[in-house]
Scaffold this motif. Sequence first.
Motif, mmCIF file in Angstrom:
data_model
loop_
_atom_site.group_PDB
_atom_site.id
_atom_site.type_symbol
_atom_site.label_atom_id
_atom_site.label_comp_id
_atom_site.label_asym_id
_atom_site.label_seq_id
_atom_site.Cartn_x
_atom_site.Cartn_y
_atom_site.Cartn_z
ATOM 1 N N UNK A 140 1.983 -0.931 -13.485
ATOM 2 C CA UNK A 140 3.394 -1.318 -13.571
ATOM 3 C C UNK A 140 3.598 -2.578 -14.405
ATOM 4 N N UNK A 141 2.496 -3.134 -14.935
ATOM 5 C CA UNK A 141 2.537 -4.371 -15.708
ATOM 6 C C UNK A 141 3.252 -5.472 -14.918
ATOM 7 N N UNK A 142 2.851 -5.611 -13.650
ATOM 8 C CA UNK A 142 3.478 -6.575 -12.747
ATOM 9 C C UNK A 142 2.458 -7.667 -12.399
ATOM 10 N N UNK A 143 2.874 -8.915 -12.445
ATOM 11 C CA UNK A 143 1.932 -9.998 -12.115
ATOM 12 C C UNK A 143 1.678 -10.070 -10.606
ATOM 13 N N UNK A 144 0.697 -10.861 -10.243
ATOM 14 C CA UNK A 144 0.390 -11.085 -8.836
ATOM 15 C C UNK A 144 1.569 -11.768 -8.163
ATOM 16 N N UNK A 145 1.874 -11.340 -6.937
ATOM 17 C CA UNK A 145 2.959 -11.922 -6.156
ATOM 18 C C UNK A 145 2.919 -11.328 -4.757
ATOM 19 N N UNK A 146 3.856 -11.703 -3.922
ATOM 20 C CA UNK A 146 4.024 -11.102 -2.598
ATOM 21 C C UNK A 146 5.314 -10.312 -2.602
ATOM 22 N N UNK A 147 5.263 -9.085 -2.060
ATOM 23 C CA UNK A 147 6.459 -8.267 -1.982
ATOM 24 C C UNK A 147 6.388 -7.275 -0.833
ATOM 25 N N UNK A 148 7.519 -6.673 -0.561
ATOM 26 C CA UNK A 148 7.631 -5.663 0.489
ATOM 27 C C UNK A 148 7.658 -4.294 -0.183
ATOM 28 N N UNK A 149 6.865 -3.370 0.378
ATOM 29 C CA UNK A 149 6.792 -2.012 -0.151
ATOM 30 C C UNK A 149 7.085 -1.003 0.948
ATOM 31 N N UNK A 150 7.651 0.126 0.560
ATOM 32 C CA UNK A 150 7.749 1.286 1.434
ATOM 33 C C UNK A 150 6.517 2.148 1.144
ATOM 34 N N UNK A 151 6.156 3.002 2.095
ATOM 35 C CA UNK A 151 5.022 3.905 1.913
ATOM 36 C C UNK A 151 5.514 5.339 1.808
ATOM 37 N N UNK A 152 4.890 6.099 0.937
ATOM 38 C CA UNK A 152 5.233 7.512 0.805
ATOM 39 C C UNK A 152 4.997 8.225 2.133
ATOM 40 N N UNK A 153 3.898 7.829 2.822
ATOM 41 C CA UNK A 153 3.588 8.365 4.138
ATOM 42 C C UNK A 153 3.673 7.219 5.145
ATOM 43 N N UNK A 154 4.845 6.987 5.761
ATOM 44 C CA UNK A 154 5.028 5.852 6.670
ATOM 45 C C UNK A 154 4.050 5.837 7.852
ATOM 46 N N UNK A 155 3.458 6.979 8.211
ATOM 47 C CA UNK A 155 2.490 7.035 9.310
ATOM 48 C C UNK A 155 1.266 6.167 9.010
ATOM 49 N N UNK A 156 0.986 5.910 7.733
ATOM 50 C CA UNK A 156 -0.158 5.070 7.358
ATOM 51 C C UNK A 156 0.023 3.619 7.786
ATOM 52 N N UNK A 157 1.247 3.219 8.090
ATOM 53 C CA UNK A 157 1.508 1.847 8.537
ATOM 54 C C UNK A 157 0.773 1.530 9.836
ATOM 55 N N UNK A 158 0.540 2.533 10.659
ATOM 56 C CA UNK A 158 -0.104 2.298 11.963
ATOM 57 C C UNK A 158 -1.552 1.854 11.817
ATOM 58 N N UNK A 159 -2.176 2.109 10.688
ATOM 59 C CA UNK A 159 -3.566 1.680 10.493
ATOM 60 C C UNK A 159 -3.667 0.291 9.862
ATOM 61 N N UNK A 160 -2.518 -0.355 9.608
ATOM 62 C CA UNK A 160 -2.501 -1.677 8.975
ATOM 63 C C UNK A 160 -2.120 -2.757 9.972
ATOM 64 N N UNK A 161 -2.706 -3.956 9.771
ATOM 65 C CA UNK A 161 -2.302 -5.111 10.574
ATOM 66 C C UNK A 161 -2.337 -6.356 9.697
#
Length: 132
Positions: free
Chosen positions: A85-106
């Motif tokens: 995406x030619x995007x520099x390093x930063x902090x941002x909020x993303x949505x997930x294509x498969x929101x169920x994958x959020x449960x494996x993140x902390x």
Amino acid sequence: MKQNTQRSTATTTIAALLLGALSAFNAQAQEPAKMDHAGHDMSHASEPAAAPSADSTQVMTDGEVLRVNLAAGKVSIRHAAIANLNMPAMSMVFALKNPAELTKLKEGDKVRFHVERETGALLITQIEVVAQ
């Protein structure tokens, strides 16, 4: 007569140098700037690109989970440059294509992820927790 010839040569040389500089400037001005998701000019960005995954068609980016919002289906990530995406390093909020994958993140997890621009939004299409 000799002085007029020298002056004429100097004037021609200066004119040629100015014309060359203006041509280079004009060519650069007409080149479209590389823009990030928020419309910032990123043509100056020099962050190293993220390493590709085993599937070389998807560029994976390193990051760290800052916050998981299960209710909203989003994750906040501090990430390295996103090469595809030619995007520099930063902090941002993303949505997930498969929101169920959020449960494996902390919070604090080191991750590698792939993000795409889909219908104007940035969407994580693949994410994996990296052994810490």
